[in-house]
Design a protein around this motif. Structure first.
Motif, short mmCIF file in Angstrom:
data_model
loop_
_atom_site.label_atom_id
_atom_site.label_comp_id
_atom_site.label_asym_id
_atom_site.label_seq_id
_atom_site.Cartn_x
_atom_site.Cartn_y
_atom_site.Cartn_z
N HIS A 17 4.46 -13.99 6.17
CA HIS A 17 5.42 -13.41 7.11
C HIS A 17 5.31 -11.88 7.10
O HIS A 17 5.19 -11.26 8.14
CB HIS A 17 6.85 -13.83 6.78
N CYS A 18 5.36 -11.27 5.93
CA CYS A 18 5.30 -9.81 5.83
C CYS A 18 3.86 -9.36 5.57
O CYS A 18 3.20 -9.89 4.68
CB CYS A 18 6.18 -9.32 4.69
N PRO A 19 3.39 -8.37 6.30
CA PRO A 19 2.02 -7.88 6.08
C PRO A 19 1.94 -6.96 4.86
O PRO A 19 2.97 -6.49 4.37
CB PRO A 19 1.74 -7.09 7.36
N PRO A 20 0.72 -6.69 4.40
CA PRO A 20 0.55 -5.75 3.29
C PRO A 20 1.03 -4.35 3.69
O PRO A 20 0.86 -3.91 4.82
CB PRO A 20 -0.96 -5.74 3.05
N HIS A 21 1.61 -3.66 2.73
CA HIS A 21 2.10 -2.29 2.87
C HIS A 21 0.90 -1.35 2.98
O HIS A 21 -0.05 -1.47 2.22
CB HIS A 21 2.92 -1.95 1.63
N LEU A 22 0.93 -0.44 3.92
CA LEU A 22 -0.12 0.56 4.06
C LEU A 22 0.50 1.83 4.64
O LEU A 22 0.43 2.10 5.83
CB LEU A 22 -1.25 0.04 4.95
N ALA A 23 1.15 2.60 3.77
CA ALA A 23 1.91 3.78 4.19
C ALA A 23 1.04 4.78 4.95
O ALA A 23 1.52 5.42 5.89
CB ALA A 23 2.55 4.45 2.98
N GLU A 24 -0.24 4.90 4.60
CA GLU A 24 -1.13 5.86 5.26
C GLU A 24 -1.24 5.59 6.75
O GLU A 24 -1.53 6.48 7.54
CB GLU A 24 -2.53 5.84 4.64
N GLN A 25 -1.07 4.33 7.16
CA GLN A 25 -1.13 3.98 8.59
C GLN A 25 0.25 3.66 9.15
O GLN A 25 0.38 3.12 10.24
CB GLN A 25 -2.07 2.79 8.79
N GLY A 26 1.30 4.00 8.40
CA GLY A 26 2.66 3.77 8.88
C GLY A 26 3.15 2.34 8.76
O GLY A 26 4.15 1.98 9.35
N THR A 36 2.42 -5.73 -2.56
CA THR A 36 1.11 -5.48 -1.96
C THR A 36 0.05 -5.29 -3.04
O THR A 36 -1.06 -5.81 -2.93
CB THR A 36 1.17 -4.26 -1.02
N GLU A 37 0.40 -4.57 -4.10
CA GLU A 37 -0.54 -4.38 -5.21
C GLU A 37 -0.85 -5.71 -5.89
O GLU A 37 -1.99 -5.98 -6.26
CB GLU A 37 0.02 -3.37 -6.21
N LYS A 38 0.16 -6.57 -6.03
CA LYS A 38 -0.05 -7.90 -6.63
C LYS A 38 -0.96 -8.74 -5.74
O LYS A 38 -1.87 -9.41 -6.24
CB LYS A 38 1.28 -8.60 -6.84
N LEU A 39 -0.74 -8.71 -4.43
CA LEU A 39 -1.62 -9.43 -3.50
C LEU A 39 -3.06 -8.93 -3.63
O LEU A 39 -4.00 -9.72 -3.66
CB LEU A 39 -1.13 -9.28 -2.06
N ALA A 40 -3.22 -7.62 -3.75
CA ALA A 40 -4.58 -7.05 -3.91
C ALA A 40 -5.25 -7.58 -5.16
O ALA A 40 -6.45 -7.91 -5.14
CB ALA A 40 -4.50 -5.52 -3.94
N ARG A 41 -4.51 -7.70 -6.26
CA ARG A 41 -5.08 -8.25 -7.50
C ARG A 41 -5.45 -9.72 -7.33
O ARG A 41 -6.49 -10.18 -7.81
CB ARG A 41 -4.10 -8.08 -8.67
N ILE A 42 -4.60 -10.49 -6.64
CA ILE A 42 -4.84 -11.92 -6.45
C ILE A 42 -6.10 -12.16 -5.64
O ILE A 42 -6.91 -13.03 -5.96
CB ILE A 42 -3.62 -12.59 -5.78
#
Length: 108
Positions: A17-26, A36-42
């Motif tokens: 439902h919720c997309p990964p956080h990416l503050a650099e792109q708003g 988001t960091e946990k998803l990246a590790r998985i």
């Protein structure tokens, strides 16, 4: 499931439902930075072809960790100001194509 996909030589597709956080792109109306960091590790080391999400109430896409992320949305305001949109997805074991389709309120 990611390991099974790898062993079978297939690419994974993630629906969330919720997309990964990416503050650099708003992209901040999203998973938390920690989630988001946990998803990246998985997903690290696995062949993830694409991520589909919603939550933002706009239809657009961006890349996160080199993975295309497609956001789709439909709410009552969509029909007032513009057509609704969805993604048509065609996939096989190694390839995926995604095409945005517009749907107009009075379309049959």
């Amino acid at each position: 499931m990611l390991e099974e996909s790898d062993k079978a030589g297939k690419r994974a597709v993630i629906f969330t439902h919720c997309p990964p956080h990416l503050a650099e792109q708003g992209i901040t109306h999203s998973l938390t930075k920690g989630s988001t960091e946990k998803l990246a590790r998985i997903i690290s080391g696995h062949d993830v072809a694409v991520i589909f999400a919603a939550h933002i109430h706009k239809t657009f896409n961006y890349k996160w960790k080199g993975i295309p992320v497609f956001i789709a949305s439909l709410d009552s305001d969509t029909w007032v100001t513009k057509p609704a949109e969805y993604y048509f997805v065609a996939a096989n074991e190694r390839n995926i194509s995604v095409r945005k389709v517009e749907v107009y309120k009075n379309q049959k």
